[in-house]
Design a protein around this motif. Structure first.
Motif, PDB file in Angstrom:
ATOM      1  N   THR A   1       0.787  -1.047  -0.062  1.00 11.32           N
ATOM      2  CA  THR A   1      -0.039   0.075  -0.140  1.00 11.32           C
ATOM      3  C   THR A   1       0.679   0.872   0.053  1.00 11.32           C
ATOM      4  O   THR A   1       0.616   2.140  -0.698  1.00 11.32           O
ATOM      5  N   ALA A   2       1.306   1.206   0.750  1.00  8.71           N
ATOM      6  CA  ALA A   2       2.925   2.590   1.266  1.00  8.71           C
ATOM      7  C   ALA A   2       3.373   2.889  -0.053  1.00  8.71           C
ATOM      8  O   ALA A   2       3.631   3.587  -1.293  1.00  8.71           O
ATOM      9  N   LEU A   3       3.974   1.089  -1.691  1.00  8.51           N
ATOM     10  CA  LEU A   3       4.725   1.968  -2.134  1.00  8.51           C
ATOM     11  C   LEU A   3       3.923   1.967  -3.202  1.00  8.51           C
ATOM     12  O   LEU A   3       4.035   3.010  -4.178  1.00  8.51           O
ATOM     13  N   ALA A   4       2.422   1.215  -3.603  1.00  7.89           N
ATOM     14  CA  ALA A   4       1.690   2.085  -4.436  1.00  7.89           C
ATOM     15  C   ALA A   4       1.485   3.879  -4.146  1.00  7.89           C
ATOM     16  O   ALA A   4       1.453   5.014  -5.016  1.00  7.89           O
ATOM     17  N   MET A   5       1.099   4.066  -3.002  1.00  7.19           N
ATOM     18  CA  MET A   5       1.253   5.236  -2.853  1.00  7.19           C
ATOM     19  C   MET A   5       2.554   6.379  -3.383  1.00  7.19           C
ATOM     20  O   MET A   5       2.557   7.346  -3.622  1.00  7.19           O
ATOM     21  N   VAL A   6       4.032   5.928  -3.189  1.00  4.76           N
ATOM     22  CA  VAL A   6       4.834   6.116  -3.405  1.00  4.76           C
ATOM     23  C   VAL A   6       4.758   6.545  -4.819  1.00  4.76           C
ATOM     24  O   VAL A   6       5.801   7.274  -4.948  1.00  4.76           O
ATOM     25  N   VAL A   7       4.758   5.470  -5.144  1.00 10.46           N
ATOM     26  CA  VAL A   7       4.625   5.612  -6.631  1.00 10.46           C
ATOM     27  C   VAL A   7       3.148   6.570  -7.614  1.00 10.46           C
ATOM     28  O   VAL A   7       3.606   7.104  -8.424  1.00 10.46           O
ATOM     29  N   LEU A   8       2.535   6.805  -7.141  1.00 12.18           N
ATOM     30  CA  LEU A   8       1.721   7.502  -7.491  1.00 12.18           C
ATOM     31  C   LEU A   8       1.866   9.223  -7.330  1.00 12.18           C
ATOM     32  O   LEU A   8       1.943   9.917  -7.951  1.00 12.18           O
ATOM     33  N   ALA A   9       2.672   9.164  -5.748  1.00 11.96           N
ATOM     34  CA  ALA A   9       3.122  10.485  -5.229  1.00 11.96           C
ATOM     35  C   ALA A   9       4.391  11.326  -6.935  1.00 11.96           C
ATOM     36  O   ALA A   9       4.165  12.250  -6.806  1.00 11.96           O
ATOM     37  N   ASN A  10       4.807   9.782  -6.914  1.00 11.37           N
ATOM     38  CA  ASN A  10       6.303  10.307  -7.624  1.00 11.37           C
ATOM     39  C   ASN A  10       5.403  10.963  -9.275  1.00 11.37           C
ATOM     40  O   ASN A  10       5.940  11.620  -9.715  1.00 11.37           O
ATOM     41  N   LEU A  11       4.418  10.078  -9.590  1.00  9.50           N
ATOM     42  CA  LEU A  11       3.731  10.088 -10.645  1.00  9.50           C
ATOM     43  C   LEU A  11       3.184  11.927 -10.611  1.00  9.50           C
ATOM     44  O   LEU A  11       3.049  12.577 -11.679  1.00  9.50           O
TER      45      LEU A  11
ATOM     46  N   ARG B   1       4.249  14.063  -8.998  1.00 11.92           N
ATOM     47  CA  ARG B   1       5.241  15.065  -8.931  1.00 11.92           C
ATOM     48  C   ARG B   1       5.941  15.358 -10.481  1.00 11.92           C
ATOM     49  O   ARG B   1       6.259  16.523 -10.620  1.00 11.92           O
ATOM     50  N   LEU B   2       5.923  14.443 -11.144  1.00 12.61           N
ATOM     51  CA  LEU B   2       6.415  14.459 -12.263  1.00 12.61           C
ATOM     52  C   LEU B   2       5.345  15.564 -13.338  1.00 12.61           C
ATOM     53  O   LEU B   2       5.208  15.977 -14.334  1.00 12.61           O
ATOM     54  N   TRP B   3       3.997  15.138 -12.935  1.00 11.56           N
ATOM     55  CA  TRP B   3       3.065  15.632 -13.442  1.00 11.56           C
ATOM     56  C   TRP B   3       3.010  17.434 -13.051  1.00 11.56           C
ATOM     57  O   TRP B   3       2.784  18.212 -13.791  1.00 11.56           O
ATOM     58  N   CYS B   4       3.443  17.734 -11.841  1.00  9.80           N
ATOM     59  CA  CYS B   4       3.784  19.179 -11.337  1.00  9.80           C
ATOM     60  C   CYS B   4       4.708  19.817 -12.167  1.00  9.80           C
ATOM     61  O   CYS B   4       4.512  20.955 -12.314  1.00  9.80           O
ATOM     62  N   VAL B   5       6.022  18.607 -12.187  1.00  6.05           N
ATOM     63  CA  VAL B   5       7.046  19.791 -12.916  1.00  6.05           C
ATOM     64  C   VAL B   5       7.017  19.634 -14.260  1.00  6.05           C
ATOM     65  O   VAL B   5       7.013  20.776 -14.593  1.00  6.05           O
ATOM     66  N   ARG B   6       6.030  18.636 -14.877  1.00  9.59           N
ATOM     67  CA  ARG B   6       5.644  18.865 -16.288  1.00  9.59           C
ATOM     68  C   ARG B   6       4.632  20.412 -16.612  1.00  9.59           C
ATOM     69  O   ARG B   6       5.116  21.125 -17.358  1.00  9.59           O
ATOM     70  N   ALA B   7       3.937  20.671 -15.620  1.00  6.61           N
ATOM     71  CA  ALA B   7       2.923  22.282 -15.643  1.00  6.61           C
ATOM     72  C   ALA B   7       3.751  22.651 -15.616  1.00  6.61           C
ATOM     73  O   ALA B   7       3.342  23.847 -16.241  1.00  6.61           O
ATOM     74  N   LEU B   8       3.998  22.714 -14.361  1.00  5.33           N
ATOM     75  CA  LEU B   8       5.436  24.709 -14.252  1.00  5.33           C
ATOM     76  C   LEU B   8       6.300  24.615 -15.194  1.00  5.33           C
ATOM     77  O   LEU B   8       6.827  25.828 -15.601  1.00  5.33           O
ATOM     78  N   GLY B   9       6.356  22.952 -16.073  1.00  4.64           N
ATOM     79  CA  GLY B   9       7.468  23.847 -16.756  1.00  4.64           C
ATOM     80  C   GLY B   9       9.474  23.965 -15.953  1.00  4.64           C
ATOM     81  O   GLY B   9       9.633  24.060 -15.654  1.00  4.64           O
ATOM     82  N   PRO B  10       9.751  25.526 -16.722  1.00  6.84           N
ATOM     83  CA  PRO B  10      10.514  25.663 -16.497  1.00  6.84           C
ATOM     84  C   PRO B  10      10.555  26.749 -14.800  1.00  6.84           C
ATOM     85  O   PRO B  10      11.481  27.041 -14.274  1.00  6.84           O
ATOM     86  N   GLN B  11       9.612  26.970 -15.003  1.00  9.50           N
ATOM     87  CA  GLN B  11       8.893  27.911 -13.466  1.00  9.50           C
ATOM     88  C   GLN B  11       9.124  26.538 -12.565  1.00  9.50           C
ATOM     89  O   GLN B  11       8.878  27.361 -11.062  1.00  9.50           O
ATOM     90  N   TRP B  12       9.147  25.409 -12.272  1.00 10.39           N
ATOM     91  CA  TRP B  12       9.423  24.474 -11.185  1.00 10.39           C
ATOM     92  C   TRP B  12      10.663  24.294 -11.212  1.00 10.39           C
ATOM     93  O   TRP B  12      11.665  24.743 -11.576  1.00 10.39           O
ATOM     94  N   ASN B  13      10.365  24.945  -9.689  1.00 11.03           N
ATOM     95  CA  ASN B  13      11.701  25.447  -8.484  1.00 11.03           C
ATOM     96  C   ASN B  13      11.672  24.354  -7.497  1.00 11.03           C
ATOM     97  O   ASN B  13      10.175  24.416  -6.474  1.00 11.03           O
TER      98      ASN B  13
ATOM     99  N   ILE C   1       0.173  29.567 -13.363  1.00 15.09           N
ATOM    100  CA  ILE C   1      -0.066  28.005 -13.682  1.00 15.09           C
ATOM    101  C   ILE C   1      -1.646  27.238 -13.541  1.00 15.09           C
ATOM    102  O   ILE C   1      -1.750  27.560 -12.176  1.00 15.09           O
ATOM    103  N   THR C   2      -2.143  27.263 -14.882  1.00 15.40           N
ATOM    104  CA  THR C   2      -3.725  27.032 -13.549  1.00 15.40           C
ATOM    105  C   THR C   2      -3.982  25.608 -15.121  1.00 15.40           C
ATOM    106  O   THR C   2      -4.841  25.414 -14.739  1.00 15.40           O
ATOM    107  N   HIS C   3      -2.845  25.172 -14.274  1.00 14.40           N
ATOM    108  CA  HIS C   3      -3.097  23.679 -15.508  1.00 14.40           C
ATOM    109  C   HIS C   3      -3.051  22.690 -15.249  1.00 14.40           C
ATOM    110  O   HIS C   3      -1.870  22.350 -14.036  1.00 14.40           O
ATOM    111  N   GLY C   4      -2.940  21.012 -15.651  1.00 15.55           N
ATOM    112  CA  GLY C   4      -2.362  20.091 -14.813  1.00 15.55           C
ATOM    113  C   GLY C   4      -2.984  19.688 -13.055  1.00 15.55           C
ATOM    114  O   GLY C   4      -4.303  20.337 -12.890  1.00 15.55           O
ATOM    115  N   PRO C   5      -2.388  19.577 -12.030  1.00 12.09           N
ATOM    116  CA  PRO C   5      -2.975  19.065 -10.894  1.00 12.09           C
ATOM    117  C   PRO C   5      -3.186  20.517 -10.390  1.00 12.09           C
ATOM    118  O   PRO C   5      -4.025  21.127  -9.188  1.00 12.09           O
ATOM    119  N   TYR C   6      -2.989  21.816 -10.770  1.00 10.07           N
ATOM    120  CA  TYR C   6      -3.083  23.043  -9.797  1.00 10.07           C
ATOM    121  C   TYR C   6      -3.905  23.862 -10.731  1.00 10.07           C
ATOM    122  O   TYR C   6      -4.847  24.932  -9.840  1.00 10.07           O
TER     123      TYR C   6
END
Length: 180
Positions: free
Chosen positions: A83-93, A95-107, A119-124
């Motif tokens: 269960t915890a591993l599934a949560m880690v995998v989901l969280a990281n997916l 996170r990648l969505w956040c990084v992609r949505a923010l593009g060069p503004q992610w930091n 930014i108002t798209h993706g998870p935002y």
């Protein structure tokens, strides 16, 4: 597998820690590149004082998991681990969505480039700070993959205190950026 009556962790599962460490190091590389991008466009950093504390906390988090695994004899509890591993995998997916949505503004720092829209798209689209939900989720789930509940508890408490400071800095920066 058992060892003296205890169920032990599958060896391959221990490889998750080097993978998580490599991910964090890659994030630092991306954040540094994005910092250069933002500063070249007039970026302004907010909350600089808490950043070293955040770095130490996150390094201690990963190290704490490894130390707790090494010094305790926690049993492998399949339901908790998977269960915890599934949560880690989901969280990281996400996170990648956040990084992609923010593009060069992610930091990993709080840097605002004047004139850029929020930014108002993706998870935002649904959450103002989805990455902090991810960090909180991972702060609980990653240690629990190994039954390292002490690290999960200590990190969660320390991270909550740090996030209170960081969210104030980030919300102030966003208010200034949007003129609110």
């Amino acid at each position: 597998m058992t060892d003296a009556g205890l169920t032990v962790f599958p060896f391959w599962l221990l490889m998750l820690m080097p993978l998580m460490t490599a991910e964090r190091l890659l994030e630092v590389v991306v954040a540094r590149r994005n910092t250069r991008w933002a500063m070249a466009r007039g970026g302004v950093e907010f909350g600089r004082g808490h950043y070293p504390v955040m770095v130490v906390l996150h390094v201690a988090f990963l190290a704490g998991i490894v130390v707790e695994i090494a010094v305790t004899s926690r049993s492998f509890v399949p339901a908790l681990t998977w269960t915890a591993l599934a949560m880690v995998v989901l969280a990281n997916l996400v996170r990648l969505w956040c990084v992609r949505a923010l593009g060069p503004q992610w930091n990993t720092r709080v840097i605002i480039v004047p004139g850029l829209p929020l930014i108002t798209h993706g998870p935002y689209r649904w959450l103002r700070h989805p990455n902090y939900v991810i960090v909180m989720t991972e702060g609980i789930a990653l240690p629990l993959v190994y039954g390292a509940w002490t690290t999960a508890l200590l990190f969660t408490v320390a991270n909550a205190a740090l996030l209170a400071v960081r969210l104030r800095a980030e919300n102030s920066a966003l208010r200034l950026a949007t003129g609110q």
